[in-house]
Design a protein around this motif. Structure first.
Motif, PDB file in Angstrom:
ATOM      1  N   CYS A  94       6.820 -11.065 -12.848  1.00 10.52           N
ATOM      2  CA  CYS A  94       5.602 -11.105 -13.657  1.00 10.52           C
ATOM      3  C   CYS A  94       5.905 -11.745 -15.007  1.00 10.52           C
ATOM      4  O   CYS A  94       6.704 -11.220 -15.788  1.00 10.52           O
ATOM      5  N   ARG A  95       5.269 -12.859 -15.302  1.00  8.43           N
ATOM      6  CA  ARG A  95       5.566 -13.572 -16.550  1.00  8.43           C
ATOM      7  C   ARG A  95       5.018 -12.860 -17.772  1.00  8.43           C
ATOM      8  O   ARG A  95       5.453 -13.127 -18.892  1.00  8.43           O
ATOM      9  N   TYR A  96       4.041 -11.967 -17.576  1.00  7.09           N
ATOM     10  CA  TYR A  96       3.475 -11.219 -18.690  1.00  7.09           C
ATOM     11  C   TYR A  96       4.075  -9.815 -18.810  1.00  7.09           C
ATOM     12  O   TYR A  96       3.791  -9.101 -19.768  1.00  7.09           O
ATOM     13  N   GLU A  97       4.869  -9.448 -17.821  1.00  4.09           N
ATOM     14  CA  GLU A  97       5.576  -8.164 -17.790  1.00  4.09           C
ATOM     15  C   GLU A  97       4.662  -6.950 -17.659  1.00  4.09           C
ATOM     16  O   GLU A  97       5.123  -5.817 -17.735  1.00  4.09           O
ATOM     17  N   HIS A  98       3.336  -7.174 -17.466  1.00  3.86           N
ATOM     18  CA  HIS A  98       2.449  -6.014 -17.286  1.00  3.86           C
ATOM     19  C   HIS A  98       2.208  -5.688 -15.808  1.00  3.86           C
ATOM     20  O   HIS A  98       1.803  -4.601 -15.463  1.00  3.86           O
ATOM     21  N   HIS A  99       2.456  -6.660 -14.936  1.00  6.78           N
ATOM     22  CA  HIS A  99       2.338  -6.480 -13.484  1.00  6.78           C
ATOM     23  C   HIS A  99       0.986  -5.871 -13.109  1.00  6.78           C
ATOM     24  O   HIS A  99       0.895  -4.996 -12.237  1.00  6.78           O
ATOM     25  N   GLN A 100      -0.071  -6.360 -13.762  1.00  7.14           N
ATOM     26  CA  GLN A 100      -1.399  -5.776 -13.558  1.00  7.14           C
ATOM     27  C   GLN A 100      -1.882  -5.882 -12.118  1.00  7.14           C
ATOM     28  O   GLN A 100      -2.592  -5.000 -11.631  1.00  7.14           O
ATOM     29  N   CYS A 101      -1.512  -6.968 -11.445  1.00 13.63           N
ATOM     30  CA  CYS A 101      -1.993  -7.162 -10.072  1.00 13.63           C
ATOM     31  C   CYS A 101      -1.547  -6.028  -9.160  1.00 13.63           C
ATOM     32  O   CYS A 101      -2.226  -5.706  -8.188  1.00 13.63           O
ATOM     33  N   MET A 102      -0.406  -5.415  -9.470  1.00 18.91           N
ATOM     34  CA  MET A 102       0.060  -4.265  -8.706  1.00 18.91           C
ATOM     35  C   MET A 102      -0.295  -2.947  -9.399  1.00 18.91           C
ATOM     36  O   MET A 102      -0.620  -1.956  -8.727  1.00 18.91           O
ATOM     37  N   ASP A 103      -0.264  -2.937 -10.720  1.00 24.42           N
ATOM     38  CA  ASP A 103      -0.525  -1.698 -11.465  1.00 24.42           C
ATOM     39  C   ASP A 103      -1.938  -1.177 -11.216  1.00 24.42           C
ATOM     40  O   ASP A 103      -2.177   0.035 -11.230  1.00 24.42           O
ATOM     41  N   LYS A 104      -2.873  -2.089 -10.971  1.00 30.30           N
ATOM     42  CA  LYS A 104      -4.259  -1.678 -10.763  1.00 30.30           C
ATOM     43  C   LYS A 104      -4.523  -1.160  -9.343  1.00 30.30           C
ATOM     44  O   LYS A 104      -5.614  -0.682  -9.045  1.00 30.30           O
ATOM     45  N   ILE A 105      -3.528  -1.259  -8.482  1.00 31.48           N
ATOM     46  CA  ILE A 105      -3.671  -0.742  -7.112  1.00 31.48           C
ATOM     47  C   ILE A 105      -3.143   0.688  -7.092  1.00 31.48           C
ATOM     48  O   ILE A 105      -1.944   0.924  -7.250  1.00 31.48           O
ATOM     49  N   SER A 106      -4.033   1.633  -6.896  1.00 30.13           N
ATOM     50  CA  SER A 106      -3.654   3.054  -6.947  1.00 30.13           C
ATOM     51  C   SER A 106      -3.207   3.559  -5.582  1.00 30.13           C
ATOM     52  O   SER A 106      -3.489   2.950  -4.542  1.00 30.13           O
ATOM     53  N   VAL A 107      -2.536   4.705  -5.607  1.00 26.15           N
ATOM     54  CA  VAL A 107      -2.129   5.366  -4.366  1.00 26.15           C
ATOM     55  C   VAL A 107      -3.353   5.718  -3.527  1.00 26.15           C
ATOM     56  O   VAL A 107      -3.371   5.516  -2.304  1.00 26.15           O
ATOM     57  N   ASP A 108      -4.386   6.213  -4.178  1.00 29.14           N
ATOM     58  CA  ASP A 108      -5.597   6.614  -3.445  1.00 29.14           C
ATOM     59  C   ASP A 108      -6.268   5.426  -2.761  1.00 29.14           C
ATOM     60  O   ASP A 108      -6.824   5.571  -1.662  1.00 29.14           O
ATOM     61  N   MET A 109      -6.231   4.259  -3.399  1.00 24.46           N
ATOM     62  CA  MET A 109      -6.836   3.069  -2.790  1.00 24.46           C
ATOM     63  C   MET A 109      -6.147   2.734  -1.474  1.00 24.46           C
ATOM     64  O   MET A 109      -6.796   2.464  -0.458  1.00 24.46           O
ATOM     65  N   VAL A 110      -4.821   2.747  -1.482  1.00 26.06           N
ATOM     66  CA  VAL A 110      -4.067   2.402  -0.270  1.00 26.06           C
ATOM     67  C   VAL A 110      -4.213   3.503   0.776  1.00 26.06           C
ATOM     68  O   VAL A 110      -4.394   3.222   1.967  1.00 26.06           O
ATOM     69  N   PHE A 111      -4.162   4.748   0.343  1.00 26.59           N
ATOM     70  CA  PHE A 111      -4.302   5.880   1.268  1.00 26.59           C
ATOM     71  C   PHE A 111      -5.653   5.838   1.973  1.00 26.59           C
ATOM     72  O   PHE A 111      -5.738   6.043   3.194  1.00 26.59           O
ATOM     73  N   LYS A 112      -6.694   5.544   1.222  1.00 26.32           N
ATOM     74  CA  LYS A 112      -8.040   5.483   1.800  1.00 26.32           C
ATOM     75  C   LYS A 112      -8.107   4.421   2.891  1.00 26.32           C
ATOM     76  O   LYS A 112      -8.667   4.658   3.975  1.00 26.32           O
ATOM     77  N   GLU A 113      -7.538   3.243   2.631  1.00 22.63           N
ATOM     78  CA  GLU A 113      -7.556   2.171   3.625  1.00 22.63           C
ATOM     79  C   GLU A 113      -6.713   2.542   4.845  1.00 22.63           C
ATOM     80  O   GLU A 113      -7.071   2.225   5.989  1.00 22.63           O
ATOM     81  N   ALA A 114      -5.596   3.204   4.609  1.00 20.05           N
ATOM     82  CA  ALA A 114      -4.720   3.592   5.711  1.00 20.05           C
ATOM     83  C   ALA A 114      -5.416   4.587   6.645  1.00 20.05           C
ATOM     84  O   ALA A 114      -5.375   4.440   7.873  1.00 20.05           O
ATOM     85  N   VAL A 115      -6.042   5.586   6.072  1.00 16.84           N
ATOM     86  CA  VAL A 115      -6.729   6.593   6.877  1.00 16.84           C
ATOM     87  C   VAL A 115      -7.898   5.966   7.638  1.00 16.84           C
ATOM     88  O   VAL A 115      -8.107   6.231   8.825  1.00 16.84           O
ATOM     89  N   ALA A 116      -8.648   5.098   6.951  1.00 14.19           N
ATOM     90  CA  ALA A 116      -9.772   4.426   7.605  1.00 14.19           C
ATOM     91  C   ALA A 116      -9.294   3.555   8.759  1.00 14.19           C
ATOM     92  O   ALA A 116      -9.928   3.500   9.829  1.00 14.19           O
ATOM     93  N   MET A 117      -8.175   2.882   8.567  1.00 22.97           N
ATOM     94  CA  MET A 117      -7.625   2.054   9.636  1.00 22.97           C
ATOM     95  C   MET A 117      -7.266   2.895  10.850  1.00 22.97           C
ATOM     96  O   MET A 117      -7.583   2.547  12.002  1.00 22.97           O
ATOM     97  N   MET A 118      -6.643   4.046  10.615  1.00 19.72           N
ATOM     98  CA  MET A 118      -6.266   4.916  11.723  1.00 19.72           C
ATOM     99  C   MET A 118      -7.487   5.518  12.408  1.00 19.72           C
ATOM    100  O   MET A 118      -7.525   5.629  13.635  1.00 19.72           O
ATOM    101  N   GLU A 119      -8.496   5.882  11.636  1.00 15.01           N
ATOM    102  CA  GLU A 119      -9.713   6.445  12.227  1.00 15.01           C
ATOM    103  C   GLU A 119     -10.439   5.418  13.073  1.00 15.01           C
ATOM    104  O   GLU A 119     -10.974   5.728  14.142  1.00 15.01           O
ATOM    105  N   ASN A 120     -10.448   4.169  12.603  1.00 18.33           N
ATOM    106  CA  ASN A 120     -11.131   3.115  13.362  1.00 18.33           C
ATOM    107  C   ASN A 120     -10.405   2.751  14.654  1.00 18.33           C
ATOM    108  O   ASN A 120     -11.022   2.311  15.625  1.00 18.33           O
ATOM    109  N   SER A 121      -9.095   2.925  14.643  1.00 15.44           N
ATOM    110  CA  SER A 121      -8.329   2.573  15.843  1.00 15.44           C
ATOM    111  C   SER A 121      -8.280   3.714  16.839  1.00 15.44           C
ATOM    112  O   SER A 121      -7.908   3.540  17.989  1.00 15.44           O
ATOM    113  N   ASN A 122      -8.668   4.932  16.386  1.00 17.92           N
ATOM    114  CA  ASN A 122      -8.697   6.099  17.270  1.00 17.92           C
ATOM    115  C   ASN A 122     -10.038   6.814  17.143  1.00 17.92           C
ATOM    116  O   ASN A 122     -10.124   7.895  16.554  1.00 17.92           O
ATOM    117  N   PRO A 123     -11.109   6.186  17.638  1.00 21.11           N
ATOM    118  CA  PRO A 123     -12.447   6.774  17.489  1.00 21.11           C
ATOM    119  C   PRO A 123     -12.580   8.101  18.221  1.00 21.11           C
ATOM    120  O   PRO A 123     -11.909   8.328  19.199  1.00 21.11           O
TER     121      PRO A 123
END
Length: 353
Positions: free
Chosen positions: A324-353
């Motif tokens: 990161c040239r600005y050293e703030h790494h915002q593109c990753m810092d703005k991605i929360s654990v809950d955001m990824v967890f929500k997508e993961a659970v939704a993916m599993m629910e959709n694949s196992n209706p």
């Protein structure tokens, strides 16, 4: 473009110069399959760096994998001449260059291959008698389609953009044993994370967030979480495992690439940074959540339909920089654990209706 002149009496020999990185190599597999369908009777060889070779070892569309030993016999300088001499003995009729570098064209020119097909990149047009003018639009589409443009430019049949990755029965058996040896209940979802990525830290989500995500996934699904990674990622895996409350099994650095592919094939869900293993999961059709920050979500996202991208647009992304040239790494810092967890659970629910 006129028809390629290949030998008629004996099987024609075709050399494909493969891409240098695992993810890129996987994204060339639709072209390799198409080359086989264009020339069903030919002997097809692929020239790759050693770390990429496992991508093609079980590929039925390739007859032989040749190694470009750039740290030994084929090291830059006289090694380049030696490689051209090594290739000359095969009497290839045609080469198809997936790699864009000047060197790729030079080596095949020096090897005396009469038909040389590739893009006119890196000032190599004079070395290619089948030179394709690169349409700038191809730089703005998925890399798979960029590679497929070589087929169109050469007047060849295009077999679509489906990725190929083939796993041997032996590696599948070893994967099952690895899961059993590590106490993974195969009757439950097999969930994995891939916290590493080559080419710098800019592509990497933070270890503490992977750890928190793993803890939430382990609790929600009642499983242990596998950690994938290369030889340089073992310490990272241990760090995440410890921070997670030891709900993880750290396989980072403990498998070779072929073994990693076989284990990914057994996964119910793969959560990953932008990496070669992300494209492996795409080729294997595995449910996955890709965390994208500094890289281009248009040109190199996972190509499987059962994938989700977690990304937060920021002014400097995609920067395509290793750090990161600005050293703030915002593109990753703005991605929360809950955001990824929500997508993961939704993916599993959709694949196992």
């Amino acid at each position: 473009m006129t028809k390629f002149k290949l030998r008629q009496s004996d099987p024609a020999r075709i050399l494909i110069r493969g891409a240098n990185w695992v993810g890129d190599a996987i994204m060339t597999t639709p072209v390799i399959r198409a080359v086989r369908k264009n020339f069903p009777e030919a002997e097809i060889f692929i020239l790759v760096k050693p770390w990429v070779a496992p991508v093609f070892h079980n590929n039925p569309f390739v007859d032989s994998v040749l190694i470009y030993d750039d740290s030994g016999r084929h090291k830059k300088g006289w090694g380049t001449i030696r490689l051209a001499k090594d290739l000359r003995q095969y009497n290839f009729d045609l080469t198809v260059l997936m790699q864009n570098a000047f060197e790729a064209a030079l080596i095949t020119f020096l090897a005396g291959i009469p038909e040389r097909l590739g893009y006119n990149t890196d000032g190599r047009a004079l070395l290619l008698n089948r030179c394709i003018k690169l349409d700038p639009k191809l730089k703005r589409v998925h890399l798979i389609d960029y590679y497929r443009g070589i087929l169109k430019g050469g007047g060849l049949y295009d077999d679509g953009g489906t990725l190929d990755l083939f796993i041997s029965d032996h590696e599948k058996q070893k994967a099952e044993k690895t899961l059993q040896d590590n106490g993974i209940d195969i009757l439950k979802p097999v969930i994995a994370i891939n916290p590493g990525a080559t080419g710098g830290t800019a592509k990497r989500w933070f270890p503490n967030r992977f750890a928190k995500l793993s803890a939430k996934l382990a609790e929600h699904f009642g499983v242990k979480v596998l950690i994938f990674g290369g030889p340089g990622d073992n310490t990272l895996g241990e760090q995440i495992s410890g921070l997670s409350g030891d709900v993880c099994v750290n396989l980072a650095g403990k498998t070779n690439l072929a073994q990693a592919f076989a284990l990914i094939e057994r996964c119910s869900l793969f959560i990953t940074n932008d990496s070669g293993l992300m494209h492996a999961a795409a080729a294997l059709g595995i449910n996955q959540v890709a965390i994208i920050g500094s890289t281009n979500h248009i040109t190199t996202p996972p190509a499987n339909t059962n994938s989700r991208i977690v990304r937060v647009p920021v002014h400097c992304s995609p920067c395509m920089k290793p750090e990161c040239r600005y050293e703030h790494h915002q593109c990753m810092d703005k991605i929360s654990v809950d955001m990824v967890f929500k997508e993961a659970v939704a993916m599993m629910e959709n694949s196992n209706p």
